[in-house]
Structures are given as structure tokens and as C-alpha cells.
Design an enzyme around this catalytic site. Structure first.
Site, PDB file in Angstrom:
ATOM      1  N   ASP A  41       2.240 -11.894  -1.470  1.00 10.91           N
ATOM      2  CA  ASP A  41       3.449 -11.378  -2.093  1.00 10.91           C
ATOM      3  C   ASP A  41       4.577 -10.850  -1.062  1.00 10.91           C
ATOM      4  O   ASP A  41       4.271  -9.984  -0.231  1.00 10.91           O
ATOM      5  CB  ASP A  41       3.262 -10.643  -3.256  1.00 10.91           C
ATOM      6  CG  ASP A  41       4.381 -10.484  -4.125  1.00 10.91           C
ATOM      7  OD1 ASP A  41       5.167 -10.801  -4.118  1.00 10.91           O
ATOM      8  OD2 ASP A  41       4.208  -9.397  -5.059  1.00 10.91           O
ATOM      9  N   ASP A  42       5.920 -11.533  -1.014  1.00  9.64           N
ATOM     10  CA  ASP A  42       6.638 -10.805  -0.016  1.00  9.64           C
ATOM     11  C   ASP A  42       6.400 -11.060   1.242  1.00  9.64           C
ATOM     12  O   ASP A  42       6.485  -9.970   2.220  1.00  9.64           O
ATOM     13  CB  ASP A  42       7.158  -9.532  -0.583  1.00  9.64           C
ATOM     14  CG  ASP A  42       7.965  -9.452  -1.787  1.00  9.64           C
ATOM     15  OD1 ASP A  42       8.108 -10.486  -2.506  1.00  9.64           O
ATOM     16  OD2 ASP A  42       8.587  -8.392  -2.042  1.00  9.64           O
ATOM     17  N   CYS A  81      10.014 -13.544  -6.502  1.00 11.26           N
ATOM     18  CA  CYS A  81       8.669 -13.532  -7.317  1.00 11.26           C
ATOM     19  C   CYS A  81       8.512 -14.589  -8.418  1.00 11.26           C
ATOM     20  O   CYS A  81       7.768 -15.728  -8.462  1.00 11.26           O
ATOM     21  CB  CYS A  81       7.858 -12.420  -7.748  1.00 11.26           C
ATOM     22  SG  CYS A  81       8.116 -11.076  -6.305  1.00 11.26           S
ATOM     23  N   ARG A  85       6.569 -18.469  -8.430  1.00  8.62           N
ATOM     24  CA  ARG A  85       5.263 -18.715  -9.123  1.00  8.62           C
ATOM     25  C   ARG A  85       5.376 -19.860 -10.151  1.00  8.62           C
ATOM     26  O   ARG A  85       4.475 -20.695 -10.260  1.00  8.62           O
ATOM     27  CB  ARG A  85       5.072 -17.555  -9.675  1.00  8.62           C
ATOM     28  CG  ARG A  85       4.284 -16.588  -8.743  1.00  8.62           C
ATOM     29  CD  ARG A  85       4.574 -14.978  -9.209  1.00  8.62           C
ATOM     30  NE  ARG A  85       4.737 -14.222  -7.880  1.00  8.62           N
ATOM     31  CZ  ARG A  85       3.700 -13.667  -7.147  1.00  8.62           C
ATOM     32  NH1 ARG A  85       2.382 -13.780  -7.779  1.00  8.62           N
ATOM     33  NH2 ARG A  85       3.831 -12.945  -6.050  1.00  8.62           N
ATOM     34  N   LYS A 135      -1.616 -10.995  -9.432  1.00 12.29           N
ATOM     35  CA  LYS A 135      -0.226 -10.819 -10.064  1.00 12.29           C
ATOM     36  C   LYS A 135       0.211 -12.077 -10.571  1.00 12.29           C
ATOM     37  O   LYS A 135       0.296 -13.151  -9.962  1.00 12.29           O
ATOM     38  CB  LYS A 135       0.701 -10.416  -8.860  1.00 12.29           C
ATOM     39  CG  LYS A 135       2.106 -10.489  -9.073  1.00 12.29           C
ATOM     40  CD  LYS A 135       3.052  -9.818  -8.118  1.00 12.29           C
ATOM     41  CE  LYS A 135       4.546 -10.348  -8.451  1.00 12.29           C
ATOM     42  NZ  LYS A 135       5.220  -9.754  -7.357  1.00 12.29           N
ATOM     43  N   HIS A 137       2.968 -12.556 -13.130  1.00 15.71           N
ATOM     44  CA  HIS A 137       4.427 -12.509 -13.340  1.00 15.71           C
ATOM     45  C   HIS A 137       5.234 -13.709 -13.872  1.00 15.71           C
ATOM     46  O   HIS A 137       6.145 -13.990 -13.308  1.00 15.71           O
ATOM     47  CB  HIS A 137       5.188 -12.032 -11.705  1.00 15.71           C
ATOM     48  CG  HIS A 137       6.301 -11.253 -11.671  1.00 15.71           C
ATOM     49  ND1 HIS A 137       7.066 -10.956 -10.601  1.00 15.71           N
ATOM     50  CD2 HIS A 137       6.759 -10.443 -12.716  1.00 15.71           C
ATOM     51  CE1 HIS A 137       7.809  -9.746 -10.943  1.00 15.71           C
ATOM     52  NE2 HIS A 137       8.063  -9.840 -12.215  1.00 15.71           N
ATOM     53  N   SER A 162       4.734  -7.277 -11.161  1.00 16.17           N
ATOM     54  CA  SER A 162       4.619  -6.551  -9.895  1.00 16.17           C
ATOM     55  C   SER A 162       4.363  -5.342 -10.188  1.00 16.17           C
ATOM     56  O   SER A 162       4.578  -4.439 -10.972  1.00 16.17           O
ATOM     57  CB  SER A 162       6.229  -6.642  -9.147  1.00 16.17           C
ATOM     58  OG  SER A 162       6.475  -7.689  -8.696  1.00 16.17           O
ATOM     59  N   HIS A 241       3.445  -6.986  -1.235  1.00 14.85           N
ATOM     60  CA  HIS A 241       4.500  -6.502  -1.924  1.00 14.85           C
ATOM     61  C   HIS A 241       4.680  -4.826  -1.698  1.00 14.85           C
ATOM     62  O   HIS A 241       3.650  -4.506  -1.802  1.00 14.85           O
ATOM     63  CB  HIS A 241       4.386  -6.793  -3.334  1.00 14.85           C
ATOM     64  CG  HIS A 241       5.893  -6.606  -4.085  1.00 14.85           C
ATOM     65  ND1 HIS A 241       6.438  -5.476  -4.560  1.00 14.85           N
ATOM     66  CD2 HIS A 241       6.632  -7.682  -4.655  1.00 14.85           C
ATOM     67  CE1 HIS A 241       7.467  -5.528  -5.135  1.00 14.85           C
ATOM     68  NE2 HIS A 241       7.669  -7.089  -5.462  1.00 14.85           N
ATOM     69  N   ASP A 293       4.843 -16.342  -1.832  1.00 16.68           N
ATOM     70  CA  ASP A 293       6.119 -16.592  -2.893  1.00 16.68           C
ATOM     71  C   ASP A 293       7.247 -16.477  -2.262  1.00 16.68           C
ATOM     72  O   ASP A 293       8.203 -17.352  -2.824  1.00 16.68           O
ATOM     73  CB  ASP A 293       5.638 -15.487  -4.273  1.00 16.68           C
ATOM     74  CG  ASP A 293       6.054 -14.053  -3.827  1.00 16.68           C
ATOM     75  OD1 ASP A 293       5.875 -13.944  -2.831  1.00 16.68           O
ATOM     76  OD2 ASP A 293       6.237 -13.416  -4.816  1.00 16.68           O
ATOM     77  N   ASN A 294       7.673 -15.547  -1.397  1.00 17.53           N
ATOM     78  CA  ASN A 294       8.889 -15.317  -0.882  1.00 17.53           C
ATOM     79  C   ASN A 294       9.026 -14.837   0.215  1.00 17.53           C
ATOM     80  O   ASN A 294       7.993 -13.943   0.669  1.00 17.53           O
ATOM     81  CB  ASN A 294       9.869 -14.839  -1.828  1.00 17.53           C
ATOM     82  CG  ASN A 294       9.641 -13.699  -2.573  1.00 17.53           C
ATOM     83  OD1 ASN A 294       9.144 -13.722  -3.629  1.00 17.53           O
ATOM     84  ND2 ASN A 294       9.717 -12.394  -1.632  1.00 17.53           N
ATOM     85  N   LYS A 314      14.035 -11.820   1.704  1.00 18.99           N
ATOM     86  CA  LYS A 314      13.933 -12.030   0.283  1.00 18.99           C
ATOM     87  C   LYS A 314      15.197 -11.919  -0.388  1.00 18.99           C
ATOM     88  O   LYS A 314      16.339 -11.359  -0.019  1.00 18.99           O
ATOM     89  CB  LYS A 314      12.966 -10.858  -0.266  1.00 18.99           C
ATOM     90  CG  LYS A 314      12.893 -10.660  -1.836  1.00 18.99           C
ATOM     91  CD  LYS A 314      12.001  -9.613  -2.190  1.00 18.99           C
ATOM     92  CE  LYS A 314      11.517  -9.808  -3.502  1.00 18.99           C
ATOM     93  NZ  LYS A 314      10.429  -8.691  -4.052  1.00 18.99           N
TER      94      LYS A 314
HETATM   95 MG    MG Z   1       7.241 -11.632  -4.276  1.00 21.17          MG
END
Ligand code: MG
Length: 511
Positions: A41-42, A81, A85, A135, A137, A162, A241, A293-294, A314
Site C-alpha cells: 500500500d502506497d 487505494c 484495488r 486491507k 477498501h 485504510s 501506508h 496499489d499506488n 500518490k
Molecule cells: Mg494506497
């Protein structure tokens, strides 16, 4: 005589071993493969050791990269996010499923529509055991309408959004010597841990969360193997994240500080999953895919991840927001190497479906089967990638388009999520700007998007842009926007609460 007997005995033992080996190989070769999908994540392009970070401790992911295929040109569909996903799990751009604008909240009325087909739902009819931890989301909704268990997963353990979408007090202030940094959401329930559809902890014990995931994964894999079922495990991690956390095994253990500790804890879980696969004898029949994810949330400065040579992070459609590290590992099947082929999170569903022998869902898919890349049997079927901002609209359309080695920006915009670096283009103060003619970059020569190609110096620009314009026009003409799930708003009564009748909310939702 004794020697002959011994030889005969040895021969028959060897013969039996050969039979057993053949049977094993046959069984492995003929049974559908298992899939493990790891989703950080991130996490930026430059955050893993195997993608060049000098101080990250990612020994298990690095081993997967060394023994598998490392992607240099792998994209997600969105720099945020929830939409990213949605695309990963459905093989469709988030605009089709309606996962926009922005991300979903604890009390969102919307979620990934139930008529969308996820990877888990593609595999279930073939007898796969399916589980998810981490996660989600993609919505909670009334009575858990949108939880993973309603989207093809037999079991689930995790936080359904998150972990900064809750009061900060239970998130980052541990171990005691690690200070909180910034702010989390206030005025909402503390972050819950959900098992299947029931809240089992609220607030979550972040110190022991990763260990709980690791045990969940091990039990799931062992049970599947015991039952002789192929399996699909989806692990979208909360790491890395903001706000970063780590249990005792990783807190304070990396050179990189809290971000490095969080990444190290994720990597330890990867190591434990690998260990379980080896112990249960299914490593050779399991495809492990890792990506994120990003891009990094540069707003958090040194706690926000690193995009490596990519521009911004991001919430922007520059490379730093959407190009991700990716690794495919399948012991004995995927040869170690590096691929520069264009690939995407959209392609995972069609690829898993093909490898499992499942028919693809009867919907408009944006993903393509990338198994030829995995097995180095040919070039990518993917010719292009389209990028929308976090608040896509039919009127504006795509912000950017990658075609081959070129990328065109029709619009650019900075974001608060990518503020703080010296590049002003990334910042919140850089408003939406239309580019006509589009900015065009050669990403092979200039992955950092520093030097747009001028038609005077590069005569091919006009032809390339014309081709890209056709692609963009065709794509936009075929795009049917789904109902905006973010647009359905929020209702505090939908926030997960372990004691639903308590007052006053949200503070009383503690068990
Ligand atoms: Mg993310």
C-alpha cells in the site's frame, strides 16, 4: 550374490522412487496452480531493495525477484487505494465499476458492486479455496454488504479500509519511543479487525496484527493442501501506508526508520508464506505475484515512500503515482529475469483465469493475459494504458496515455499527497492544466518525464500523437462509466461498530 541382491534391492527402491516422482510431477503438472497475490500500500517504484533502495530490508521480496521475473514497466490504473484495488480484482478500469471519486470511507454507502466479478469469483467454480487478509477498501455497507465474503472470498481477516481512517490514538504511538506523525481521521469509529463478517477486535492491536495475518495465511495454506484444494490467497497489506506501524519483530529494526520497519514486517510475512509453501510441498505449483496499489505519499516526507527515478507520487498521473514495482515468482516455471514489457494490475485476472483454466467473466475486460510475458514466450499483448485522475469525469476523460515507450499527458495536476518534494509540478498548488498539444515523453530515454519531446527536434512526434489520439478517442468512446460509488455519500450509522447499540458514538465502539 550379496552384491546382486543389494543392487536388485536398490534398483527396485529407485524404480519406486521414480514412480513416486513421476506421480508427483504428474499431479503437480495436472492440478490447477495456486495463486498468492501480494499487494503493498502506497509503495513507490524505488522502495524495495530489489528496485534499488539502499536501506530497505526486503530480503524475501528480493529473493522472489532474484528467482522470478521483475517488471520495470508495470502499471496500476489509479494513483489511489480504492480504485486501484477495484481494477486489480476485476480486470476492469475503475470507471466501469464506479469506484470513484477518491477512496471509500468507513461509513460509505457504496462499495464494489456485487455484479462485478472478482478474481476469487473467477476461481471459485473450479473448486478453489479462497481467502483474503488485510486491507479491503472496497466498501463495507449495510450489514457487511460489500465485504470480501460477498465477493468470492471464503474467509477474511482484516481491516476493511485504510488504517488511518480512524482516530490516531490507537495507531502510531507504539512502541512508546515511536512518536505519532501527522493526523488520522477523527470523528469516526476506531479501526476494527474483522473476521469473515464479524468484528473481533476494536480498536485493532497493531502490534500483533501482522503476526495474526501470518498465522491466518499459514493455516489457510495448510488446510487447502490437506483438503487437496487449489487455493487463492489475496494479501493486500496495510504496509507501507501512513501511519506506519510494526510489531516487535520489526519495530526499530531497519535503518530506514518507521517506513522501513513497516516494509520489513511485510517482508517477514512474505518469508513466512514462502516457508509454509515449501513445508507443505506446493511451492512448485504456486504463482506468487507482488505489486502495490499506488505510488508513495510524498506528503509524509521520509515516511512516505520513494518513487525512485519516477516523477511525483500518490494522487498524480505522473509515473510516480502509477508505475509500481512488480514481481512474478513461480519456482521451476518462471525463469529468473527482468522484463520491460508493458503490463498492468488489470492483467492479473485474465492471467490467473487462463492458468487455472477458468473462462474469463462475460463482461468488458480491460486486462489481457500476460502469461507469455511470465514464461518469456513473447511480447505483451498490452499496447497501451490509460490514466484517469482520482475524480474521473466523462467530460475531461483520460489525463494521460502510455503507448509503447511514449506517454502523453493531456492534463496534469499536482496533489497535496505529492507535495513536499522540490518538483512544483507535483504539488497541490499545481492546478489542473490542459496540454494541447499534449506533453509527450519517451519513457525509455526519460523515465522521469523531465524533457517533453518537441516537434522541431523530434519529427516523429506528430505521427505518434495522432496515433495516440485515435487510441484515446476509441477508448473513451467505448468507456461506460458505472454509477459513482463515492457519490452515494456516507452514513455514520454504517461505520463498523462492535457494540452497535452503544452511545455515544463513535467513541463507544470499543470492545
Ligand atoms: Mg494506497
Amino acid at each position: 550374490m550379496a552384491c546382486t541382491t543389494l543392487n536388485t534391492g536398490m534398483s527396485s527402491v529407485l524404480a519406486w522412487l521414480a514412480v513416486i516422482l513421476c506421480l508427483t510431477v504428474y499431479c503437480v503438472g495436472s492440478s490447477p496452480p495456486n495463486f498468492i497475490l501480494l499487494f503493498a500500500d502506497d509503495l513507490g517504484f524505488g522502495d524495495l531493495g530489489c528496485f534499488g533502495h539502499p536501506t530497505s530490508v526486503t530480503q524475501h521480496l528480493d529473493k522472489l525477484a532474484a528467482g522470478g521475473l521483475r517488471f520495470t514497466d508495470f502499471y496500476v490504473t489509479s494513483p489511489g487505494c480504492s480504485p486501484s484495488r477495484a481494477s486489480l480484482l476485476t480486470g476492469r478500469y475503475q470507471t466501469r465499476s464506479g469506484i470513484f471519486p477518491g477512496v471509500l470511507s468507513p461509513g460509505s454507502r457504496g462499495g464494489l458492486p456485487l455484479n462485478e466479478t472478482t478474481i476469487a469469483e473467477v476461481l471459485k467454480p473450479l473448486g478453489y479455496n479462497t481467502a483474503m487478509m488485510g486491507k479491503w477498501h472496497l466498501g463495507v455497507g449495510l450489514n457487511g454488504t460489500y465485504l470480501p465474503t460477498r465477493q468470492g472470498f471464503d474467509s477474511y481477516l482484516g481491516i476493511p479500509y485504510s488504517h488511518d481512517q480512524g482516530p490516531c490514538h490507537n495507531l502510531t504511538c507504539f512502541p512508546p519511543d515511536v512518536k505519532c506523525f501527522g493526523f488520522c481521521d477523527r470523528g469516526v469509529v476506531t479501526v476494527p479487525l474483522i473476521h469473515n463478517e464479524n468484528i473481533v477486535q476494536q480498536p485493532v492491536d497493531f502490534l500483533n496484527l501482522e503476526t495474526a495475518y501470518s498465522k491466518f495465511a499459514s493455516k489457510f495454506i495448510r488446510n487447502s493442501v490437506q483438503k487437496g484444494q487449489p487455493f487463492f490467497l489475496y494479501y493486500p497489506s496495510h504496509h507501507t501506508h501512513y501511519p506506519q506501524f510494526a510489531g516487535p519483530r520489526a519495530a526499530g529494526k531497519s535503518r530506514r526508520g518507521p517506513f522501513g520497519d513497516a516494509l520489513m514486517e511485510l517482508d517477514l510475512t512474505v518469508g513466512e508464506i514462502l516457508h509454509t509453501l515449501k513445508e507443505t510441498g506446493v511451492l512448485n505449483n504456486t504463482l506468487i505475484f507482488f505489486t502495490a496499489d499506488n505510488g508513495p505519499e510524498l506528503l509524509r516526507m521520509s515516511r512516505g515512500g520513494n518513487a525512485g527515478p519516477m516523477k511525483c507520487g500518490k494522487a498524480t498521473t505522473y509515473e510516480g503515482g502509477i508505475r509500481e514495482p512488480a514481481i512474478a515468482y513461480w519456482h521451476g516455471r518462471i525463469s529468473p529475469g527482468v522484463t520491460h514489457e508493458l503490463a498492468s494490475s488489470l492483467d492479473i485476472l485474465p492471467t490467473f483465469a487462463m492458468l487455472a483454466g477458468a473462462p474469463p467473466p462475460k463482461v468488458t475486460l480491460d486486462g489481457v493475459d500476460m502469461s507469455k510475458i511470465l514464461f518469456q514466450q513473447g511480447p505483451s499483448k498490452r499496447e497501451s494504458m490509460f490514466f484517469y485522475p482520482l475524480d474521473p469525469s466523462e467530460k475531461i476523460g483520460v489525463y494521460a496515455l502510455r503507448m509503447g515507450k511514449y506517454k502523453a499527458h493531456y492534463y496534469t495536476r499536482g496533489s497535496i499527497k505529492s507535495s513536499t518534494t522540490p518538483d512544483q509540478d507535483c504539488h497541490e498548488t499545481a492546478p489542473q492544466k490542459q496540454h494541447d498539444p499534449p506533453l509527450l515523453f519517451d519513457l525509455e530515454a526519460d523515465p522521469s518525464e523531465n524533457y517533453s519531446l518537441s516537434p522541431q527536434e523530434h519529427p516523429e512526434v506528430a505521427i505518434v500523437l495522432k496515433h495516440m489520439q485515435h487510441l484515446r478517442d476509441d477508448f473513451q468512446a467505448s468507456m461506460v462509466f458505472g454509477e459513482s460509488q463515492g457519490g452515494r455519500g456516507t452514513d455514520p450509522a454504517l461505520e463498523p461498530c462492535c457494540n452497535p447499540s452503544c452511545t455515544p458514538k463513535p467513541d463507544c465502539c470499543t470492545c
